[in-house]
Design an enzyme around this catalytic site. Structure first.
Site, PDB file in Angstrom:
ATOM      1  N   SER A  19       6.138  -7.746  -8.622  1.00  0.00           N
ATOM      2  CA  SER A  19       7.052  -8.422  -7.699  1.00  0.00           C
ATOM      3  C   SER A  19       6.360  -8.620  -6.364  1.00  0.00           C
ATOM      4  CB  SER A  19       8.345  -7.612  -7.493  1.00  0.00           C
ATOM      5  OG  SER A  19       8.073  -6.393  -6.814  1.00  0.00           O
ATOM      6  N   GLY A  20       7.020  -9.358  -5.466  1.00  0.00           N
ATOM      7  CA  GLY A  20       6.590  -9.479  -4.086  1.00  0.00           C
ATOM      8  C   GLY A  20       5.186 -10.012  -3.884  1.00  0.00           C
ATOM      9  N   TYR A 158       6.557   5.914   4.836  1.00  0.00           N
ATOM     10  CA  TYR A 158       5.799   4.665   4.677  1.00  0.00           C
ATOM     11  C   TYR A 158       4.770   4.513   5.798  1.00  0.00           C
ATOM     12  CZ  TYR A 158       5.101  -0.295   3.533  1.00  0.00           C
ATOM     13  OH  TYR A 158       4.560  -1.498   3.176  1.00  0.00           O
TER      14      TYR A 158
END
Length: 333
Positions: A19-20, A158
């Site tokens: 994805s992405g 993150y």
């Protein structure tokens, strides 16, 4: 050093390809005739991406892989080399996120984000280096995000992984150079906010709907940056002017930039909707082969927000220069 052969004859491994940005990069390379080796946890999603790559004129190989498993990543490298004869480039793109206050994110989720985003890249680079050397050289591209240089609240795990990934790339680049392996390039790409499913898939402990802070760029823009790095490697490349401007502001006035970005993202990262706690895709795959996350409406803020960032950076630069000038005059007096 650039790829030793043209893209239409190159073999490129992409993690997080389901994805992405990973999917958009696979399509961009397929259009140029490259052989793409697609890795992620979801075999079904990879299959859909592979089919589209073939339609675009590329060659593809699906290798379901959990990048936290070193043996699985070694197997990915071996299958890529066996399937297409060599590996010319490796793109570390797999990533997950957990949104919430630092002390409210469960330790197990925090650890998993570290394992996927940072240790997954460690496994990828270790698996890639022997094959790139055997091919006469090649390129590693690490997708590190602009959060490798700046920081934003509610994204502690993150942020930590992306800062770590940037430092890892710098160290390995030094080691390759001093050991005579400068035919292998280690590149870091720092995208701004991108319209991908990432924000919907992230674990959520905020109690609110998570939104991508504008300005938001299409994933194809990052894919184009990665393709350019494969052809003409550089240490680092920003993807999106907002990332470049934020990086400049952070270097010019780090304390001010830290406060400003914290205030801004605190107000733009969440929507009005209430959300139950969720582990998202941190422990399970839920990709579906989509490049975008459906944030097209927020993309319309791109020009206005980029201009605002530019004015903020200019103001910071003027203020910093003026302060330094006053300090210099005081010291001379």
């Amino acid at each position: 050093m650039p790829l030793t052969r043209s893209l239409d004859a190159a073999t490129v491994v992409i993690t997080g390809a389901s994805s992405g940005i990973g999917t958009a990069t696979a399509y961009a390379l397929a259009r140029r005739g490259a052989a793409v080796v697609l890795a992620a946890r979801s075999e079904a999603a990879l299959g859909r991406v592979a089919q589209r790559c073939e339609e675009l004129g590329g060659r593809s190989l699906v290798v379901p892989t959990d990048v936290t498993d070193a043996v699985s990543v070694e197997r990915l490298a071996e299958r890529a080399a066996t399937g297409f004869g060599r590996i010319d480039a490796w793109i570390n793109n797999a990533a997950v996120g957990a949104v919430g206050l630092f002390d409210e994110i469960p330790v197990a989720e925090f650890r998993r984000v570290l394992e996927v985003n940072l240790l997954g890249a460690v496994h990828g680079i270790r698996a890639a280096l022997p094959h790139l050397g055997a091919a006469g050289g090649g390129v590693v591209v690490n997708n590190a995000s602009m959060l490798a240089e700046v920081a934003m609240p509610y994204q502690s795990a993150y942020n930590a992984t992306k800062h770590g990934l940037r430092g890892l790339a710098d160290t390995i680049r030094q080691e390759l150079r001093v050991t005579g392996r400068s035919n292998i390039s280690i590149c870091t790409v720092l995208p701004a906010t991108v319209d991908t499913p990432f924000f919907r898939h992230a674990a959520n402990h905020s109690g609110r709907e998570v939104l991508p802070p504008p300005p938001i760029y299409p994933p194809e823009m990052v894919a184009a940056t990665i393709v350019r790095l494969l052809r003409r490697p550089r240490r680092e490349a920003y993807a999106g002017n907002a990332a470049r401007l934020l990086g400049l502001q952070w270097r010019l006035a780090p304390a001010l930039a830290e406060r400003t970005l914290g205030w801004y993202t605190h107000r733009t990262q969440f929507g009005p909707g209430v959300r139950l706690e969720s582990t998202g895709n941190v422990f399970r795959a839920d990709a579906d082969g989509r490049r975008d996350g459906g944030w097209h409406g927020r993309r319309r803020q791109l020009v206005r927000m980029t201009a605002a960032f530019g004015l903020a950076v200019a103001g910071t630069a003027v203020g910093t220069i003026a302060a330094r000038s006053r300090r210099d005059r005081t010291e001379r007096a």
